[in-house]
Design an enzyme around this catalytic site. Sequence first.
Site, PDB file in Angstrom:
ATOM      1  N   ARG A 104       3.745 -26.523  16.257  1.00 14.09           N
ATOM      2  CA  ARG A 104       4.291 -25.576  15.275  1.00 14.09           C
ATOM      3  C   ARG A 104       3.302 -24.481  14.912  1.00 14.09           C
ATOM      4  NH1 ARG A 104       7.610 -22.781  15.186  1.00 14.09           N
ATOM      5  NH2 ARG A 104       8.873 -24.555  15.814  1.00 14.09           N
ATOM      6  N   LYS A 139      -1.202  -3.087   5.174  1.00 13.68           N
ATOM      7  CA  LYS A 139      -0.128  -3.946   4.645  1.00 13.68           C
ATOM      8  C   LYS A 139       0.088  -5.118   5.606  1.00 13.68           C
ATOM      9  CE  LYS A 139       2.085  -0.132   2.206  1.00 13.68           C
ATOM     10  NZ  LYS A 139       3.283   0.745   2.078  1.00 13.68           N
ATOM     11  N   LYS A 171      -6.117   8.543  -1.940  1.00 14.68           N
ATOM     12  CA  LYS A 171      -4.675   8.503  -2.170  1.00 14.68           C
ATOM     13  C   LYS A 171      -4.343   9.039  -3.557  1.00 14.68           C
ATOM     14  CE  LYS A 171      -2.356   5.636   0.206  1.00 14.68           C
ATOM     15  NZ  LYS A 171      -1.616   4.437   0.671  1.00 14.68           N
ATOM     16  N   GLU A 201      -4.686  12.054   1.124  1.00 18.31           N
ATOM     17  CA  GLU A 201      -3.223  12.016   1.047  1.00 18.31           C
ATOM     18  C   GLU A 201      -2.701  13.167   0.180  1.00 18.31           C
ATOM     19  OE1 GLU A 201      -0.835   8.244   0.130  1.00 18.31           O
ATOM     20  OE2 GLU A 201      -0.746   9.342  -1.774  1.00 18.31           O
ATOM     21  N   ASP A 222       2.325  12.301   2.928  1.00 15.64           N
ATOM     22  CA  ASP A 222       3.029  11.139   2.388  1.00 15.64           C
ATOM     23  C   ASP A 222       4.436  11.467   1.913  1.00 15.64           C
ATOM     24  OD1 ASP A 222       3.003   8.361   1.669  1.00 15.64           O
ATOM     25  OD2 ASP A 222       2.884   8.982  -0.422  1.00 15.64           O
TER      26      ASP A 222
END
Length: 285
Positions: A104, A139, A171, A201, A222
């Site tokens: 598994r 992410k 950002k 960004e 963005d």
Amino acid sequence: MFDLTPPPYLVYENLLKTALMEDLGLAGDLTSEVAVPATARARTEINTRHDGRIAGLPMALDTFRLVSPEITVEVLRPDGSDVTPGDVIAVVEGPARAVLTGERVALNILQRLSGIATVTRGAARDAAKHGARVACTRKTTPGLRALEKYAVRVGGGVNHRFGLDDGILVKDNHIAAAGGLDAVLDRIKGRVGHMVKVQVEVDSLDQLEVLLKRPVDAVLLDNMGPDMLRKAVALVAGRMVTEASGGIRPEMVADYAASGVDMLSLGWLTHSAPSLDLGLDFSFR
């Protein structure tokens, strides 16, 4: 050509051990220990049930080896192989109990990474038609970043930052916390080495015009649609790398790439790609 350079074993060894310990718990594989004779041997074929691209086979096979050094493997379709239903990817032989115990965890890893590689394969092909490349983001599944980013490379994509120490990416929240775009850029100037890339960004053409007056390496465009991206690319005019980001799904890649951007980053590749359906067929002896 996709990059088949896997992470070093030392990078993921503890990850495999942790996954096996999670599955074994305190008492081990009760079913295999009770139901299967200690002397039983097994020959196992790992096969695919859907079209896809294989990634993560070295890690999956290392999982079996950690369970028992007596297990041997034969790779028939290595990482980077495009497969169709029924293809045999590898043969695993050894003590039946050990093969069942590792099954598994090994499949989980192989299915997860192959799913990422499969989705990336399609997105990278769509982007390449317009001269663009597809990149992943941070992410990723906690603890699996090195492996998931490897799967993106096997799929034909490229990697963005591996971590916060891998370059400067300013950002919107950094801009807000620092008091504005100019304030951020002033603070960065002269504070990083010449080997450190700087990307900023922006989410409007007005911000982009401000940025174009400053010496940065790349701009992250963005949450801009294809039409606004075309305008942004025209404004940049090749002076820095352009990257589109923000809610881009694989089926949207072609439209976004047609805007002329250099890169498209998709968090979707590592946070939403479905696993590739794989299985093990046993023949005991």
